[in-house]
Design an enzyme around this catalytic site. Sequence first.
Site, PDB file in Angstrom:
ATOM      1  N   ASP A   9       0.791  -1.125  -0.040  1.00  0.00           N
ATOM      2  CA  ASP A   9       0.012   0.083  -0.099  1.00  0.00           C
ATOM      3  C   ASP A   9       0.947   1.255  -0.103  1.00  0.00           C
ATOM      4  O   ASP A   9       2.232   0.941  -0.210  1.00  0.00           O
ATOM      5  CB  ASP A   9      -1.015  -0.233   1.191  1.00  0.00           C
ATOM      6  CG  ASP A   9      -0.330  -0.086   2.760  1.00  0.00           C
ATOM      7  OD1 ASP A   9       0.803   0.155   2.693  1.00  0.00           O
ATOM      8  OD2 ASP A   9      -1.151   0.179   3.475  1.00  0.00           O
ATOM      9  N   CYS A  75       2.949  -3.262   3.906  1.00  0.00           N
ATOM     10  CA  CYS A  75       2.099  -2.357   4.442  1.00  0.00           C
ATOM     11  C   CYS A  75       3.084  -1.433   5.494  1.00  0.00           C
ATOM     12  O   CYS A  75       4.213  -2.074   5.749  1.00  0.00           O
ATOM     13  CB  CYS A  75       0.855  -2.678   4.588  1.00  0.00           C
ATOM     14  SG  CYS A  75       0.830  -3.811   6.184  1.00  0.00           S
ATOM     15  N   THR A  77       2.695  -1.862   8.786  1.00  0.00           N
ATOM     16  CA  THR A  77       2.948  -2.814   9.752  1.00  0.00           C
ATOM     17  C   THR A  77       3.164  -4.283   9.375  1.00  0.00           C
ATOM     18  O   THR A  77       3.499  -5.088  10.104  1.00  0.00           O
ATOM     19  CB  THR A  77       1.764  -2.921  10.767  1.00  0.00           C
ATOM     20  OG1 THR A  77       0.660  -3.421  10.256  1.00  0.00           O
ATOM     21  CG2 THR A  77       1.366  -1.394  11.275  1.00  0.00           C
ATOM     22  N   HIS A 108       9.004 -24.713   7.949  1.00  0.00           N
ATOM     23  CA  HIS A 108       8.148 -25.222   8.863  1.00  0.00           C
ATOM     24  C   HIS A 108       6.638 -25.364   8.273  1.00  0.00           C
ATOM     25  O   HIS A 108       5.799 -26.063   8.568  1.00  0.00           O
ATOM     26  CB  HIS A 108       8.116 -24.888  10.317  1.00  0.00           C
ATOM     27  CG  HIS A 108       9.634 -25.368  10.951  1.00  0.00           C
ATOM     28  ND1 HIS A 108       9.689 -24.939  12.354  1.00  0.00           N
ATOM     29  CD2 HIS A 108      10.511 -25.826  10.498  1.00  0.00           C
ATOM     30  CE1 HIS A 108      10.756 -25.548  12.729  1.00  0.00           C
ATOM     31  NE2 HIS A 108      11.432 -25.998  11.533  1.00  0.00           N
ATOM     32  N   HIS A 143       6.183 -31.416   9.630  1.00  0.00           N
ATOM     33  CA  HIS A 143       5.479 -30.108   9.420  1.00  0.00           C
ATOM     34  C   HIS A 143       4.254 -30.190   8.370  1.00  0.00           C
ATOM     35  O   HIS A 143       3.606 -29.442   8.157  1.00  0.00           O
ATOM     36  CB  HIS A 143       6.644 -29.319   8.879  1.00  0.00           C
ATOM     37  CG  HIS A 143       7.660 -29.152   9.820  1.00  0.00           C
ATOM     38  ND1 HIS A 143       7.482 -28.671  11.063  1.00  0.00           N
ATOM     39  CD2 HIS A 143       9.243 -29.385   9.681  1.00  0.00           C
ATOM     40  CE1 HIS A 143       8.847 -28.763  11.633  1.00  0.00           C
ATOM     41  NE2 HIS A 143       9.681 -29.106  10.978  1.00  0.00           N
TER      42      HIS A 143
HETATM   43  C1  RB5 Z   1      -1.649   2.684   6.558  1.00  0.00           C
HETATM   44  O1  RB5 Z   1      -1.712   3.764   7.396  1.00  0.00           O
HETATM   45  C2  RB5 Z   1      -1.598   1.503   7.543  1.00  0.00           C
HETATM   46  O2  RB5 Z   1      -2.875   1.140   8.275  1.00  0.00           O
HETATM   47  C3  RB5 Z   1      -1.270   0.393   6.732  1.00  0.00           C
HETATM   48  O3  RB5 Z   1      -0.257   0.125   5.961  1.00  0.00           O
HETATM   49  C4  RB5 Z   1      -1.058  -1.130   7.575  1.00  0.00           C
HETATM   50  O4  RB5 Z   1      -0.096  -1.000   8.429  1.00  0.00           O
HETATM   51  C5  RB5 Z   1      -2.319  -1.788   7.827  1.00  0.00           C
HETATM   52  O5  RB5 Z   1      -2.188  -2.964   8.683  1.00  0.00           O
END
Ligand code: RB5
Length: 152
Positions: A9, A75, A77, A108, A143
């Site tokens: 993203d 993304c 996180t 695994h 596994h």
């Molecule tokens: C974007 O702000 C953020 O929410 C997205 O990149 C991600 O971390 C969501 O899980």
Amino acid sequence: MATVYIGSDHAGLELKAALVKRLSEKGHDVHDLGPATTESCDYPVYAKGVCGKVLADAGNATPGDEPASFGILVCGTGIGMSMTANHIPGIRAALCGCEFQARATRQHNNANVLCLGERVTGQGVALDIAELFLNTAFEGGRHLRRINQIEG
Ligand code: RB5
């Protein structure tokens, strides 16, 4: 060398670009499925696009087969990408923050999608994680019995 579909993203765009460069230089066949700009966008769109390609290449493969291709999703996180990807039957997505996880999830879990968080994991570490993920084989054995139970 692996076939790799990669998507992000807006919060993962910079790391995606670095991954495309590094993995291409290493000889992998990398397909960037977007986005192309940092305009705000929705990670499930790109997660579904990448996973769709991985599943299309997998055909009638079973969980223990070595993936025909891999997905990488970035993304902020890595969490939203992994949540979305793991809702899709046939996808085993692993959110990794270190090389130990990257190696273990291939050995695994036979993970076919790697998720990374650009706001969490430094670029150098993330690039090493991706290379290790692509270069590590599934171990099978006990596994396989376990991954067969994930969707069972
Ligand atoms: C974007 O702000 C953020 O929410 C997205 O990149 C991600 O971390 C969501 O899980």
